[in-house]
Motif scaffolding. Structure first.
Motif, mmCIF file in Angstrom:
data_model
loop_
_atom_site.group_PDB
_atom_site.id
_atom_site.type_symbol
_atom_site.label_atom_id
_atom_site.label_comp_id
_atom_site.label_asym_id
_atom_site.label_seq_id
_atom_site.Cartn_x
_atom_site.Cartn_y
_atom_site.Cartn_z
ATOM 1 N N ASN A 83 -4.987 12.611 20.169
ATOM 2 C CA ASN A 83 -4.904 11.673 19.050
ATOM 3 C C ASN A 83 -4.163 12.314 17.881
ATOM 4 O OD1 ASN A 83 -6.452 9.997 20.596
ATOM 5 N ND2 ASN A 83 -8.192 9.932 19.208
ATOM 6 N N VAL A 84 -4.539 13.543 17.558
ATOM 7 C CA VAL A 84 -3.901 14.251 16.448
ATOM 8 C C VAL A 84 -2.407 14.415 16.727
ATOM 9 C CG1 VAL A 84 -3.843 16.394 15.112
ATOM 10 C CG2 VAL A 84 -6.039 15.416 15.810
ATOM 11 N N ALA A 85 -2.061 14.743 17.952
ATOM 12 C CA ALA A 85 -0.648 14.919 18.307
ATOM 13 C C ALA A 85 0.127 13.609 18.148
ATOM 14 C CB ALA A 85 -0.531 15.446 19.740
ATOM 15 N N ILE A 96 -15.626 19.374 13.344
ATOM 16 C CA ILE A 96 -15.746 18.119 14.087
ATOM 17 C C ILE A 96 -14.697 17.093 13.683
ATOM 18 C CG2 ILE A 96 -17.273 16.147 14.506
ATOM 19 C CD1 ILE A 96 -19.620 18.053 14.130
ATOM 20 N N ARG A 97 -14.413 16.984 12.424
ATOM 21 C CA ARG A 97 -13.626 15.876 11.898
ATOM 22 C C ARG A 97 -12.281 16.359 11.343
ATOM 23 N NH1 ARG A 97 -16.387 11.165 8.677
ATOM 24 N NH2 ARG A 97 -14.571 9.953 8.185
ATOM 25 N N ILE A 98 -11.255 15.594 11.683
ATOM 26 C CA ILE A 98 -9.924 15.829 11.130
ATOM 27 C C ILE A 98 -9.536 14.580 10.355
ATOM 28 C CG2 ILE A 98 -7.482 16.196 11.663
ATOM 29 C CD1 ILE A 98 -8.390 17.678 14.180
ATOM 30 N N GLN A 99 -9.236 14.766 9.094
ATOM 31 C CA GLN A 99 -8.776 13.654 8.266
ATOM 32 C C GLN A 99 -7.265 13.758 8.127
ATOM 33 O OE1 GLN A 99 -11.129 12.933 4.729
ATOM 34 N NE2 GLN A 99 -12.902 13.887 5.706
ATOM 35 N N MET A 100 -6.614 12.610 8.239
ATOM 36 C CA MET A 100 -5.161 12.564 8.182
ATOM 37 C C MET A 100 -4.720 11.452 7.238
ATOM 38 S SD MET A 100 -4.257 13.158 12.226
ATOM 39 C CE MET A 100 -2.639 13.895 11.939
ATOM 40 N N ALA A 122 0.848 -1.194 0.000
ATOM 41 C CA ALA A 122 0.000 0.000 0.000
ATOM 42 C C ALA A 122 0.883 1.244 0.000
ATOM 43 C CB ALA A 122 -0.899 0.007 1.235
ATOM 44 N N HIS A 123 0.346 2.359 -0.513
ATOM 45 C CA HIS A 123 1.118 3.595 -0.588
ATOM 46 C C HIS A 123 0.707 4.643 0.439
ATOM 47 C CE1 HIS A 123 1.859 2.138 -4.834
ATOM 48 N NE2 HIS A 123 3.008 2.090 -4.219
ATOM 49 N N HIS A 124 -0.518 4.547 0.954
ATOM 50 C CA HIS A 124 -1.006 5.511 1.940
ATOM 51 C C HIS A 124 -1.940 4.826 2.929
ATOM 52 C CE1 HIS A 124 0.271 8.751 -0.787
ATOM 53 N NE2 HIS A 124 0.229 9.509 0.288
ATOM 54 N N ILE A 125 -1.992 5.398 4.120
ATOM 55 C CA ILE A 125 -3.012 5.020 5.099
ATOM 56 C C ILE A 125 -3.736 6.310 5.457
ATOM 57 C CG2 ILE A 125 -3.522 3.939 7.305
ATOM 58 C CD1 ILE A 125 -0.655 2.780 7.230
ATOM 59 N N ARG A 126 -5.035 6.231 5.523
ATOM 60 C CA ARG A 126 -5.842 7.389 5.899
ATOM 61 C C ARG A 126 -6.625 7.070 7.159
ATOM 62 N NH1 ARG A 126 -7.904 8.812 -0.164
ATOM 63 N NH2 ARG A 126 -5.924 9.679 -0.865
ATOM 64 N N LEU A 127 -7.031 8.128 7.845
ATOM 65 C CA LEU A 127 -7.858 7.981 9.039
ATOM 66 C C LEU A 127 -8.652 9.259 9.243
ATOM 67 C CD1 LEU A 127 -6.669 9.785 11.629
ATOM 68 C CD2 LEU A 127 -4.914 8.039 11.563
ATOM 69 N N ALA A 128 -9.641 9.165 10.105
ATOM 70 C CA ALA A 128 -10.388 10.338 10.546
ATOM 71 C C ALA A 128 -10.467 10.282 12.062
ATOM 72 C CB ALA A 128 -11.790 10.347 9.942
#
Length: 149
Positions: A119-121, A136-140, A105-111
């Protein structure tokens, strides 16, 4: 204390639900509106990639990943609050990265939720970047490279 990482089996579903519910309980009791984060665990075990961390035959952490060919989705990472601060979340996220790399795989995504800055940190420290954000939502996203271990 020994913590074993292993792939989940269907008999683990109830323990995974308890772990997820315990991990998110502080956020829910603070009034945070979240989706049903522990719903469908049995289906996840059958259809996706699910790992558990086990200590003394008790599930204390879990990872749920929806694997696609090129882009994976980290659906849930949960660590029981009694086991926080031990690096178990980092270990689970590393498991996802390692498996994605092995699968090509080349990327992993999450919200994640904007009201969960820890969590973001953590994700940011582990190489994730914010790709989209609203109230509300942060996508990374995190690229997978040949140097990931």
């Amino acid at each position: 204390m020994s913590v074993i990482l292993r792939r989940a089996v269907l008999d683990d579903a109830a323990g995974i639900v308890r772990c997820i519910d315990a991990a998110y309980a502080p956020y829910l009791s603070a009034g945070l509106k979240l989706p049903a984060v522990s719903e469908g665990v049995g289906d996840d075990i059958q259809n996706n990639l699910v790992w558990v961390l086990e200590s003394s035959q008790r599930i204390v952490g879990c990872l749920i990943v929806v694997a696609a060919d090129d882009i994976w989705h980290l659906a849930n990472v949960a660590v029981h609050p009694g086991f926080s601060g031990l690096g178990l979340g980092k270990r689970l996220i590393g498991t996802c990265v390692d498996a994605a790399k092995l699968a090509g795989a080349h990327h992993i995504r999450l919200a994640t939720h904007a009201a969960m800055p820890s969590n973001v940190a953590l994700y940011t420290r582990l190489g994730w970047v914010v790709t989209q954000q609203d109230d509300i939502r942060i996508q990374m996203s995190r690229p997978i490279s040949i140097t990931d271990t």
